[in-house]
Every structure is written in C-alpha cells, then in structure tokens.
Design a protein around this motif. Structure first.
Motif, mmCIF file in Angstrom:
data_model
loop_
_atom_site.group_PDB
_atom_site.id
_atom_site.type_symbol
_atom_site.label_atom_id
_atom_site.label_comp_id
_atom_site.label_asym_id
_atom_site.label_seq_id
_atom_site.Cartn_x
_atom_site.Cartn_y
_atom_site.Cartn_z
ATOM 1 N N GLU A 77 39.481 30.604 35.466
ATOM 2 C CA GLU A 77 40.092 29.995 36.647
ATOM 3 C C GLU A 77 41.603 30.199 36.617
ATOM 4 O O GLU A 77 42.193 30.390 35.552
ATOM 5 N N VAL A 78 42.202 30.131 37.782
ATOM 6 C CA VAL A 78 43.658 30.200 37.844
ATOM 7 C C VAL A 78 44.237 28.947 37.214
ATOM 8 O O VAL A 78 43.631 27.870 37.247
ATOM 9 N N SER A 79 45.411 29.098 36.628
ATOM 10 C CA SER A 79 46.149 27.949 36.122
ATOM 11 C C SER A 79 47.129 27.514 37.211
ATOM 12 O O SER A 79 47.036 27.961 38.349
ATOM 13 N N THR A 80 48.069 26.673 36.855
ATOM 14 C CA THR A 80 49.014 26.177 37.848
ATOM 15 C C THR A 80 50.212 27.098 38.034
ATOM 16 O O THR A 80 51.029 26.869 38.914
ATOM 17 N N ASP A 81 50.321 28.134 37.187
ATOM 18 C CA ASP A 81 51.460 29.041 37.295
ATOM 19 C C ASP A 81 51.031 30.456 36.926
ATOM 20 O O ASP A 81 49.957 30.686 36.354
ATOM 21 N N LEU A 82 51.897 31.408 37.250
ATOM 22 C CA LEU A 82 51.585 32.822 37.040
ATOM 23 C C LEU A 82 51.489 33.173 35.561
ATOM 24 O O LEU A 82 50.563 33.886 35.148
ATOM 25 N N ALA A 83 52.420 32.695 34.745
ATOM 26 C CA ALA A 83 52.468 33.089 33.337
ATOM 27 C C ALA A 83 51.193 32.722 32.587
ATOM 28 O O ALA A 83 50.607 33.561 31.878
ATOM 29 N N SER A 84 50.734 31.481 32.740
ATOM 30 C CA SER A 84 49.535 31.063 32.018
ATOM 31 C C SER A 84 48.286 31.718 32.585
ATOM 32 O O SER A 84 47.342 32.036 31.843
ATOM 33 N N THR A 85 48.264 31.963 33.890
ATOM 34 C CA THR A 85 47.121 32.660 34.487
ATOM 35 C C THR A 85 47.051 34.092 33.978
ATOM 36 O O THR A 85 45.975 34.599 33.647
ATOM 37 N N LYS A 86 48.189 34.757 33.894
ATOM 38 C CA LYS A 86 48.242 36.119 33.335
ATOM 39 C C LYS A 86 47.752 36.143 31.897
ATOM 40 O O LYS A 86 46.998 37.034 31.493
ATOM 41 N N ARG A 87 48.168 35.169 31.121
ATOM 42 C CA ARG A 87 47.780 35.109 29.709
ATOM 43 C C ARG A 87 46.257 34.965 29.579
ATOM 44 O O ARG A 87 45.626 35.655 28.765
ATOM 45 N N ASN A 88 45.668 34.095 30.375
ATOM 46 C CA ASN A 88 44.215 33.891 30.320
ATOM 47 C C ASN A 88 43.459 35.156 30.710
ATOM 48 O O ASN A 88 42.487 35.541 30.060
ATOM 49 N N ILE A 89 43.900 35.788 31.789
ATOM 50 C CA ILE A 89 43.222 36.993 32.258
ATOM 51 C C ILE A 89 43.428 38.136 31.271
ATOM 52 O O ILE A 89 42.504 38.924 31.001
ATOM 53 N N GLY A 90 44.632 38.239 30.697
ATOM 54 C CA GLY A 90 44.918 39.301 29.741
ATOM 55 C C GLY A 90 43.976 39.281 28.561
ATOM 56 O O GLY A 90 43.535 40.336 28.080
ATOM 57 N N GLN A 91 43.647 38.090 28.069
ATOM 58 C CA GLN A 91 42.720 37.986 26.945
ATOM 59 C C GLN A 91 41.345 38.527 27.308
ATOM 60 O O GLN A 91 40.674 39.168 26.490
ATOM 61 N N LEU A 92 40.926 38.298 28.550
ATOM 62 C CA LEU A 92 39.615 38.789 28.987
ATOM 63 C C LEU A 92 39.641 40.287 29.261
ATOM 64 O O LEU A 92 38.636 40.978 29.059
ATOM 65 N N LEU A 93 40.772 40.794 29.713
ATOM 66 C CA LEU A 93 40.870 42.226 29.997
ATOM 67 C C LEU A 93 40.697 43.074 28.744
ATOM 68 O O LEU A 93 40.303 44.247 28.832
ATOM 69 N N GLU A 94 40.952 42.487 27.597
ATOM 70 C CA GLU A 94 40.788 43.227 26.350
ATOM 71 C C GLU A 94 39.327 43.578 26.082
ATOM 72 O O GLU A 94 39.025 44.412 25.242
ATOM 73 N N GLN A 95 38.405 42.942 26.818
ATOM 74 C CA GLN A 95 36.985 43.298 26.729
ATOM 75 C C GLN A 95 36.667 44.583 27.503
ATOM 76 O O GLN A 95 35.544 45.052 27.483
ATOM 77 N N ARG A 96 37.675 45.129 28.164
ATOM 78 C CA ARG A 96 37.500 46.350 28.974
ATOM 79 C C ARG A 96 36.385 46.174 30.009
ATOM 80 O O ARG A 96 35.353 46.864 29.973
ATOM 81 N N PRO A 97 36.568 45.251 30.948
ATOM 82 C CA PRO A 97 35.514 45.000 31.942
ATOM 83 C C PRO A 97 35.366 46.168 32.914
ATOM 84 O O PRO A 97 36.256 47.005 33.050
ATOM 85 N N ASP A 98 34.237 46.168 33.600
ATOM 86 C CA ASP A 98 33.991 47.206 34.602
ATOM 87 C C ASP A 98 34.625 46.845 35.940
ATOM 88 O O ASP A 98 34.838 47.720 36.781
ATOM 89 N N LEU A 99 34.926 45.553 36.135
ATOM 90 C CA LEU A 99 35.485 45.104 37.407
ATOM 91 C C LEU A 99 36.121 43.735 37.209
ATOM 92 O O LEU A 99 35.666 42.941 36.384
ATOM 93 N N VAL A 100 37.168 43.476 38.001
ATOM 94 C CA VAL A 100 37.768 42.138 38.045
ATOM 95 C C VAL A 100 37.725 41.677 39.503
ATOM 96 O O VAL A 100 38.199 42.383 40.394
ATOM 97 N N TYR A 101 37.137 40.504 39.733
ATOM 98 C CA TYR A 101 37.073 39.936 41.076
ATOM 99 C C TYR A 101 37.996 38.734 41.132
ATOM 100 O O TYR A 101 37.821 37.761 40.399
ATOM 101 N N THR A 102 39.015 38.807 42.003
ATOM 102 C CA THR A 102 40.003 37.735 42.094
ATOM 103 C C THR A 102 39.959 37.081 43.465
ATOM 104 O O THR A 102 39.658 37.730 44.468
ATOM 105 N N MET A 103 40.302 35.799 43.496
ATOM 106 C CA MET A 103 40.353 35.056 44.751
ATOM 107 C C MET A 103 41.715 34.400 44.883
ATOM 108 O O MET A 103 42.095 33.565 44.065
#
Length: 336
Positions: A77-103
């Motif tokens: 989920e999104v956090s309340t700010d850009l920096a923490s949201t980026k950090r959360n997503i960055g950790q998941l991106l290291e799994q090399r996903p096939d797609l990212v769906y954002t809202m």
C-alpha cells in the motif's frame, strides 16, 4: 574361452548401461517444464481507490489469471509520503516482477522512481493518474515511451466542471477551499480561471502530505458560504475520510472526484467510475503479460463521467439541493 565370454558380457553390460542412461536422461529432458508464474506487484491506495483494485482483479480472473494458480499478486500500500512509499516498492522490485500495477499519483511516482533508481526495467500499468504527461510519467498519450502506460480519469480536466456544478447546485457558495499537493493533477490552473469567471474566491494551499492536508482542514476557519473541493491527487485520496468527517462537523459541502467519494459522504461528485478504470487497466496488463511493450500501448483516457449527489449528506449539513439539479444526476444516494 572364459575370458572371451567375460569380455562379451562386460561389453554387453556397458552398452546396456549407455542405452538405459540415454533413455532415462532423454525422458527427463522431454518432461514438459512448468512455466514460471508471473508476479504482479499491486500498489493499493485504500480506501479511495480500492474499487480500481477490486475490478482489476475480477477482470484479470475473467481473462484467465487467477491468483495462486497462474499469477501471483504481491500486494503493498502507499504510505503517507513519497520517500517511504518508494522504499516499500523498491524492496519488492528486487523480486524482478513481471508487472507493477499502481493506483494513484503517489503510487505511480514512487514505483517509477524506485525502478529507475534500482535500474529495474519492470513494466508499470497505472490507474487513476490525472495528467500523466504533465506529471512526467509518459512522453505523450499516444506514445508513452519508457516502460509505463495506463488509464487516466482526466480529473485535472473535470475539476473545473465540478466547480461549475457546485455553483449551479448551491449559488450561495462564495468561497471554495482547495488544498492540493500536485498542481497539474489537481487542475489548479483551470480552477483559477473558472473560479474567477464564476465570482468565487478560491483558497489554495500546496500541501506536502496527507497529514498536512488533514491538519489544514482541521484548523481552517470555515464560515457560512464555504465549500471544500477535494483535490484529485494523492493527498485528496489519502485524507478523504478525514475530510468527510470535518466537512460534516463544520456543515460544509464537500465535492468529490468520483462516485465512490459521494458514497462515502461527499455531497456531490463528478467524474469517471474508478472501477471501470480498473477493468481497463487489467486489459492493458494482460497485453503486457503476453509480451506487449508498455511504450507501444497508448495511455487511455476516461470518456464517461457521472454526476452523483448524496441527499443524506445534504440533510446532515443542512442544505437543499434543487430538484432541477437532481434531474441531471446519474445517481442519487438517499441514505436512511
């Protein structure tokens, strides 16, 4: 003679072992290998954009993608700010996903910047992002470029229409409070023009995050003749429930961006259906999972817009919505 027989047996056994090994390993090679299950990172933006996720998932199932069977959703989920949201997503991106769906804008900006920082070329499909060109997400609507595409509700364009509808519904409104985070996605420039033409005072303030948005509304000196125009950006979505509570407390009309806002307590909304956007995003996601490049898929723009009025909220804040205005509404929420 015995030596000759032993030699022949040894030769036979050697040949037999070779044949057995060939048959065994050949059979192993011919066993169909399971295709890896595609991984889709989902960046939710609850509760405002939950319908865009629910309808996305439902449409993906209709297209043959079932969670745990032939697709795996990794949800954050999104956090309340850009920096923490980026950090959360960055950790998941290291799994090399096939797609990212954002809202939403915050989720999309965080995913795009995190992927760029990590140099991970993961395709991104966004939903409910207004002015994706002006916000720097894509190069153009027809040719997004990069590794991102999606669906826009065009809320930056419909914001001025909301102001016109508010003025028509309640001519007694003289001042409109509009705190925003992103000037482009909130359509601030067009709002200034239309507010001036309607004789309305537009009170603006750029707010850095959701907490600041809520605090601004909590401490604002509301008076009779005020209304709140919910911004179509990340703080408007993240702080919406608090905005509803404060609007009811001060008996101030709150204008939302979509039908879901009105269901949750806004007096009126005008905009597209976020569920429809979620379904359209699923269609794009399916194309990408089949091998299409996001850069070659044009960004789609909402074409259907709905006016919704909540009469239960009208009663709670003590305003009367003219019958002539209600006749224009696509949906009227009566409440209890």
């Amino acid at each position: 003679m015995k030596m000759q027989i032993l030699a022949a047996l040894a030769g036979f056994l050697a040949v037999a072992l070779i044949v057995v090994a060939y048959l065994f390993f050949g059979a192993v090679e011919n066993v169909p290998q399971e295709e890896p299950m595609p991984v889709v990172i989902v960046v939710r933006n609850p509760p405002s954009l939950d319908t865009a996720w629910i309808r996305f998932r439902t449409r993906m199932e209709e297209l043959g993608y079932r969670d745990g069977e032939n697709v795996r959703y990794v949800i954050t989920e999104v956090s309340t700010d850009l920096a923490s949201t980026k950090r959360n997503i960055g950790q998941l991106l290291e799994q090399r996903p096939d797609l990212v769906y954002t809202m939403g804008v915050l989720a999309t900006r965080a995913a795009k910047e995190a992927a760029e920082d990590l140099e991970i070329d993961a395709p991104i499909v966004f939903a409910v992002v207004s002015d994706p060109v002006g916000s720097g997400f894509v190069e153009s609507m027809q040719h997004p470029g990069g590794n991102i595409t999606g669906i826009t509700p065009a809320s930056n364009l419909t914001a001025s229409k909301r102001l016109e509808l508010l003025h028509e519904m309640l001519p007694s409104i003289t001042r409109v409070v509009h705190p925003w985070n992103d000037e482009k996605t909130s359509g601030a420039a067009a709002l200034r023009e239309i507010a001036s033409s309607l004789g309305l005072m537009l009170v603006e303030r750029q707010i850095p995050d959701v907490a600041g948005f809520v605090e601004f509304l909590r401490t604002y000196p509301f008076r009779q003749g005020d209304a709140i125009l919910r911004p179509s950006d990340s703080i408007g979505a993240g702080g919406f429930n608090d905005a509803v509570a404060l609007a009811l407390e001060h008996k101030v009309p709150l204008v939302g961006t979509n039908e879901g806002d009105t269901e949750r307590g806004a007096l009126m909304s005008y905009g597209t259906n976020y569920g429809d956007i979620g379904e359209a995003a699923a269609r794009i996601a399916e194309l990408i999972l089949r091998g299409a490049s996001p850069s070659e898929i044009p960004v789609e723009e909402a074409t259907r817009f709905y006016l919704t009025v909540n009469l239960d909220t009208a009663r709670k804040i003590g305003v009367t919505v003219p019958e002539s205005f209600l006749l224009k509404a696509h949906r009227i929420i009566e409440g209890e």
